[in-house]
Design an enzyme around this catalytic site. Structure first.
Site, PDB file in Angstrom:
ATOM      1  CG  HIS A  33     -17.413  36.587 -46.006  1.00 29.20           C
ATOM      2  ND1 HIS A  33     -17.131  37.665 -45.217  1.00 29.20           N
ATOM      3  CD2 HIS A  33     -18.734  36.350 -45.871  1.00 29.20           C
ATOM      4  CE1 HIS A  33     -18.258  38.072 -44.633  1.00 29.20           C
ATOM      5  NE2 HIS A  33     -19.237  37.296 -45.020  1.00 29.20           N
TER       6      HIS A  33
ATOM      7  CD  GLU B 146     -10.016  30.159 -40.627  1.00 32.46           C
ATOM      8  OE1 GLU B 146     -10.512  29.068 -40.294  1.00 32.46           O
ATOM      9  OE2 GLU B 146     -10.127  30.635 -41.759  1.00 32.46           O
TER      10      GLU B 146
ATOM     11  CG  ASN C 140      -6.030  29.381 -43.163  1.00 35.01           C
ATOM     12  OD1 ASN C 140      -6.979  28.687 -42.795  1.00 35.01           O
ATOM     13  ND2 ASN C 140      -6.184  30.582 -43.671  1.00 35.01           N
TER      14      ASN C 140
ATOM     15  NE  ARG D 130      -5.035  26.464 -46.515  1.00 35.21           N
ATOM     16  CZ  ARG D 130      -5.276  27.729 -46.829  1.00 35.21           C
ATOM     17  NH1 ARG D 130      -4.342  28.445 -47.430  1.00 35.21           N
ATOM     18  NH2 ARG D 130      -6.415  28.297 -46.547  1.00 35.21           N
TER      19      ARG D 130
HETATM   20  P1  ADP Z   1     -13.472  30.978 -43.518  1.00 36.37           P
HETATM   21  O1  ADP Z   1     -12.792  29.929 -42.713  1.00 36.37           O
HETATM   22  O2  ADP Z   1     -14.739  30.501 -44.158  1.00 36.37           O
HETATM   23  O3  ADP Z   1     -12.558  31.714 -44.438  1.00 36.37           O
HETATM   24  P2  ADP Z   1     -13.231  33.041 -41.504  1.00 36.37           P
HETATM   25  O4  ADP Z   1     -13.576  32.752 -40.112  1.00 36.37           O
HETATM   26  O5  ADP Z   1     -11.777  33.045 -41.868  1.00 36.37           O
HETATM   27  O6  ADP Z   1     -14.018  32.031 -42.449  1.00 36.37           O
HETATM   28  O7  ADP Z   1     -13.861  34.409 -41.952  1.00 36.37           O
HETATM   29  C1  ADP Z   1     -13.847  34.824 -43.302  1.00 36.37           C
HETATM   30  C2  ADP Z   1     -14.108  36.315 -43.412  1.00 36.37           C
HETATM   31  O8  ADP Z   1     -15.342  36.648 -42.776  1.00 36.37           O
HETATM   32  C3  ADP Z   1     -13.076  37.186 -42.719  1.00 36.37           C
HETATM   33  O9  ADP Z   1     -11.961  37.443 -43.522  1.00 36.37           O
HETATM   34  C4  ADP Z   1     -13.894  38.437 -42.451  1.00 36.37           C
HETATM   35  O10 ADP Z   1     -14.004  39.190 -43.639  1.00 36.37           O
HETATM   36  C5  ADP Z   1     -15.275  37.909 -42.124  1.00 36.37           C
HETATM   37  N1  ADP Z   1     -15.456  37.725 -40.666  1.00 36.37           N
HETATM   38  C6  ADP Z   1     -15.139  36.633 -39.950  1.00 36.37           C
HETATM   39  N2  ADP Z   1     -15.426  36.801 -38.653  1.00 36.37           N
HETATM   40  C7  ADP Z   1     -15.951  38.040 -38.521  1.00 36.37           C
HETATM   41  C8  ADP Z   1     -16.470  38.806 -37.410  1.00 36.37           C
HETATM   42  N3  ADP Z   1     -16.508  38.334 -36.179  1.00 36.37           N
HETATM   43  N4  ADP Z   1     -16.920  40.051 -37.665  1.00 36.37           N
HETATM   44  C9  ADP Z   1     -16.910  40.552 -38.931  1.00 36.37           C
HETATM   45  N5  ADP Z   1     -16.460  39.879 -39.993  1.00 36.37           N
HETATM   46  C10 ADP Z   1     -15.982  38.635 -39.810  1.00 36.37           C
END
Ligand code: ADP
Length: 614
Positions: free
Chosen positions: A235, A293, A295, A297
Site C-alpha cells: 500500500h 481520501e 491529502n 498538502r
Molecule cells: P492510507 O491513508 O493509509 O494511505 P488509503 O485509504 O489511501 O490509505 O489506501 C491506501 C491504498 O490501499 C490505496 O492506494 C489502495 O492501494 C488500497 N485501497 C484502499 N481502499 C481500497 C479498496 N476499497 N479496495 C481495494 N484497495 C484499496
C-alpha cells in the site's frame, strides 16, 4: 509576496521547496535535528536553526520549537512539506496565530478531510462518488459485521484516522471478520489514538488514480489532471506517473470535475490531492472510480504533474499563500507528454527491504536525457536511522509513456550508491515488468511478483572481467597468451565472497587493490585475491599476498618445504570470513614471513613459492 520562508521539513522536499523559493528571491530558513546538522537541506538554505534531538518527535514534530525558530529568524511564512506536521490542523492554526503565513490550506479544510469517514460523507453529499461501504458512528462489532455482509465480501476495514497504509485489513469471508476487526482496532488505537473504523467494498484489480487540485483565496479552483500511483508495495507508492495509462478524455473530465467539486466543498486553498480508487478490471471508466481520501498538502509525487503541465507547484503554493490568485485558469492548463517518477530508497530488497543506513561513500544518480533528480542527500553524507529511507526521486519525461519509462530505467541503471544499498535494481525490474510496460498495473502487482522483482541481480561476466583487469598488475599476467582464448582464471573477492573470473588479457593495475563496479543500479566491491596463472609463471606469481587486512590464524607449511599446486599454505581471517591461501603451482616455500596470530595489511607479502623445474 512573502520575502522569507521557513521550511518545517527535511530531506528532498525541504531541498525542493528551497530551490523554488531561491529562484523567486525568497530568503530560506531550514530547521534541523542533531542527526541532520550536516544535511543537504541545511547547506542549501540561507540560514538554519537547530530545533532538537534526532528523533522526529523531539524535533521535526515539535511545532512550538518550529514556530519559535520562525519568529527568531524573522521568517514570515512556514512551508510544511509533506509528512511531519503538514496535515496537522492545530499546527496550521498555531502558525497563523503567531502572525505567520501558513503555506497550506485553511485549518478547517485540513480538519474536514482529516478523518476518512467524515471526508467520505462530505464527498457523498456534494455528489462525488465514494467507495461503497459503511461509515457510520455505530461501532458495535455485530453491527459492523452485519454491514460488511450487506456490502458483500471481500471488504476492507479501515481505521478512520489511518494513513500511510496502516490500519487496514482485507477480509475475504465473514468467518474472519471478527478477528480482523479486533486487530485493526488495536492497531488504530495504538497508532492513531482512535479506534473507529469504516468498512469498504474491496475493489478488485484496484488502481490508484489521484487528481492534483489547486485553490486560491479568491474562490478559484483548478485541477492539474491525474496521476497513476498503482505500482505499490504494501500500500505504499513505488512508481508514479502522469497521465494515467488508458485514461480517455471523458473519464478524465469526469474525475477531474469531481475532484474540483471535492476541493470546492471544503473551500480549498493551496495544493491538494484527491485520491480515487478505480476498478481496473475492465479498463478505466467514470462509473467505476470512487473517492478514497484527500491529502491536504503537496504530495511526494507532485513532480510528475509539474513535468507534464510545466507548472512549478511550489511556486503556486507560495503565491497563493501570499494572497495572489492562481497564475493560470483551467483553460490554460494542458497535458504535454508523459512523466514517470521512481522513489529511490536506502533499503535492501534482497533482505526483505530492510533499511540500509551509513555513509554515502559513492552517490551518483543517472541524469538521463533531461531527467530530473530531487534528492536530500549527497556523496560523503550519511543516511541515518531516524527518518524515512527515501533518499531521492528520479523523474523522467518523454513524448510517450514508453519513452518516459525507458529514460527512467536508464537513469536508474546509471545510478551507483555504495555502501548503502538501494532499491534501484528492483525499480528497474518493476519498470520492465510486462504488465507495467503494457500499462496494466493494479496495486497487487508487486505483492504477486515481488519475489522475482527483488532478486539480487548478478554482475555480468564482461563487467567483472573488465574490472578484474584493473586489479591485476601487468607483471602478474606475463604468462597470459594474448589473442588466444584465455583460460586463465583468477580468484577475486566480490563483496567479500571469493569468485573466479576469467581474465581476458593483460592486467593494467596501477596499485589498486579494490574497485567498485556498478551495473543495472547495483554496486559491488571487487577486491584482489590471488592470481593462478596456468602454464607459465611470471616473476611475481609465487608471491602470496594478503588479499585484505586481516589476521593469520593458521600456517600449514614451513620454509623450505615442498608443496604441490592447491596445497593449503595459510589461513587468514578477514571481514568475518576465513580465507585459505593455497600454492599457485608445484614448488618450494622459499620464504615465509608470518606466523599464526600476526595481523597483516592488505598486499603484505606472506610467503613466496619458488616453482619447481618443469
Ligand atoms: P492510507 O491513508 O493509509 O494511505 P488509503 O485509504 O489511501 O490509505 O489506501 C491506501 C491504498 O490501499 C490505496 O492506494 C489502495 O492501494 C488500497 N485501497 C484502499 N481502499 C481500497 C479498496 N476499497 N479496495 C481495494 N484497495 C484499496
Amino acid at each position: 509576496m512573502i520575502q522569507s520562508l521557513l521550511i518545517a521539513n527535511r530531506g528532498e522536499i525541504a531541498c525542493r521547496v528551497i530551490r523554488t523559493a531561491r529562484r523567486m528571491g525568497i530568503r530560506t530558513v531550514a530547521v534541523y535535528s542533531d542527526a541532520d546538522a550536516k544535511a543537504l537541506h541545511v547547506r542549501s538554505a540561507d540560514e538554519a536553526v537547530h530545533i532538537g534531538p534526532s528523533p522526529a518527535a523531539e524535533s521535526y514534530l515539535r511545532g512550538d520549537r518550529i514556530i519559535e525558530a520562525a519568529l527568531a529568524s524573522g521568517a514570515e511564512a512556514i512551508h510544511p512539506g509533506y509528512g511531519f506536521l503538514s496535515e496537522n490542523a492545530a499546527f496550521a492554526q498555531a502558525v497563523i496565530d503567531a502572525g505567520l503565513f501558513w503555506v497550506g490550506p485553511r485549518p478547517a479544510s485540513i480538519e474536514a478531510m482529516g478523518l476518512k469517514d467524515a471526508a467520505k460523507k462530505l464527498m457523498a453529499a456534494v455528489g462525488v462518488p465514494v467507495t461503497p461501504g459503511y461509515m457510520g458512528e455505530n461501532q458495535d462489532p455485530d453491527v459492523l459485521e452485519a454491514e460488511a455482509g450487506k456490502i458483500g465480501y471481500p471488504v476492507l476495514i479501515k481505521a478512520v484516522a489511518g494513513g500511510g497504509g496502516k490500519g487496514m485489513r482485507l477480509v475475504e469471508r465473514a468467518a474472519d471478520f471478527a478477528d480482523a476487526l479486533a486487530s485493526c482496532q488495536r492497531e488504530a488505537a495504538s497508532s492513531f489514538g482512535n479506534d473507529h473504523v469504516l468498512i469498504e467494498k474491496y475493489i478488485q484489480s484496484p488502481r490508484h488514480i489521484e487528481v492534483q487540485v489547486f485553490g486560491d483565496s479568491h474562490g478559484n479552483v483548478v485541477h492539474l489532471f491525474e496521476r497513476d500511483c498503482s505500482l505499490q508495495r504494501r500500500h505504499q507508492k513505488v512508481i508514479e506517473e502522469a497521465p494515467a495509462p488508458g485514461m480517455d478524455a471523458a473519464t478524465r473530465e469526469a474525475i477531474c470535475a469531481a475532484a474540483v467539486r471535492a476541493a470546492r466543498a471544503v473551500d480549498y486553498q493551496g495544493a491538494g490531492t484527491i485520491e480515487f480508487i478505480a476498478d481496473g478490471s475492465k479498463g478505466l471508466s467514470a462509473d467505476r472510480i470512487w473517492f478514497m481520501e484527500m491529502n491536504t498538502r503537496l504530495q511526494v509525487e507532485h513532480p510528475v504533474t509539474e513535468e507534464i503541465t510545466g507548472v512549478d507547484l511550489v511556486e503556486w503554493q507560495l503565491r497563493v499563500a501570499s494572497g495572489e490568485p492562481l497564475p493560470k485558469r483551467q483553460g490554460e492548463l494542458s497535458i504535454n507528454g508523459w512523466a514517470m517518477e521512481a522513489r529511490l530508497y536506502a533499503e535492501d530488497p534482497a533482505k526483505g527491504f530492510l533499511p540500509s543506513i551509513g555513509m554515502l561513500e559513492l552517490f551518483e544518480l543517472g541524469e538521463g536525457q533531461g531527467g530530473r533528480i530531487d534528492t536530500g542527500v549527497f556523496e560523503g553524507g550519511a543516511v541515518t536511522p531516524f527518518y524515512d529511507p527515501m533518499i531521492a526521486k528520479l523523474i523522467a519525461r518523454g513524448d510517450t509513456r514508453g519513452e518516459a519509462r525507458e529514460r527512467l530505467s536508464a537513469m536508474l541503471g546509471d545510478s551507483a550508491v555504495w555502501p548503502v544499498r538501494t532499491n534501484a535494481a528492483f525499480l528497474i525490474e518493476a519498470l520492465g515488468h510486462p504488465d507495467f510496460v503494457a500499462g496494466k498495473v493494479d496495486t497487487g502487482l508487486i505483492g504477486r511478483d515481488g519475489e522475482a522483482l527483488s532478486a539480487d541481480p548478478e554482475p555480468s561476466a564482461e563487467m567483472l572481467a573488465d574490472a578484474a583487469q584493473a586489479l591485476v598488475p601487468p607483471t602478474l599476467v606475463q604468462g597470459f597468451r594474448l589473442n588466444a582464448p584465455s583460460r586463465d582464471v583468477a580468484t577475486f573477492l566480490l563483496d567479500g565472497e571469493p569468485v573466479e573470473i576469467a581474465l581476458a588479457g593483460q592486467g593494467s593495475c596501477e596499485g589498486e587493490t579494490s574497485v567498485l563496479v556498478a551495473e543495472s543500479g547495483k554496486v559491488w566491491q571487487l577486491q584482489r585475491w590471488r592470481v593462478d596463472g596456468a602454464g607459465h609463471h611470471g616473476a611475481h606469481d609465487g608471491e602470496i599476498l594478503s588479499p585484505m587486512p586481516g589476521k593469520v590464524i593458521a600456517v600449514e607449511v614451513a620454509e623450505g618445504q615442498a608443496v604441490t599446486k592447491g596445497q593449503k599454505l595459510l589461513t587468514l581471517e578477514a571481514m568475518k570470513m576465513e580465507h585459505t591461501l593455497t600454492a599457485p603451482f608445484d614448488g618450494t616455500v622459499a620464504q615465509l614471513t608470518v606466523a599464526a596470530g600476526d595481523h597483516v595489511q592488505v598486499e603484505a607479502l606472506l610467503a613466496r613459492i619458488e616453482p619447481s623445474e618443469e
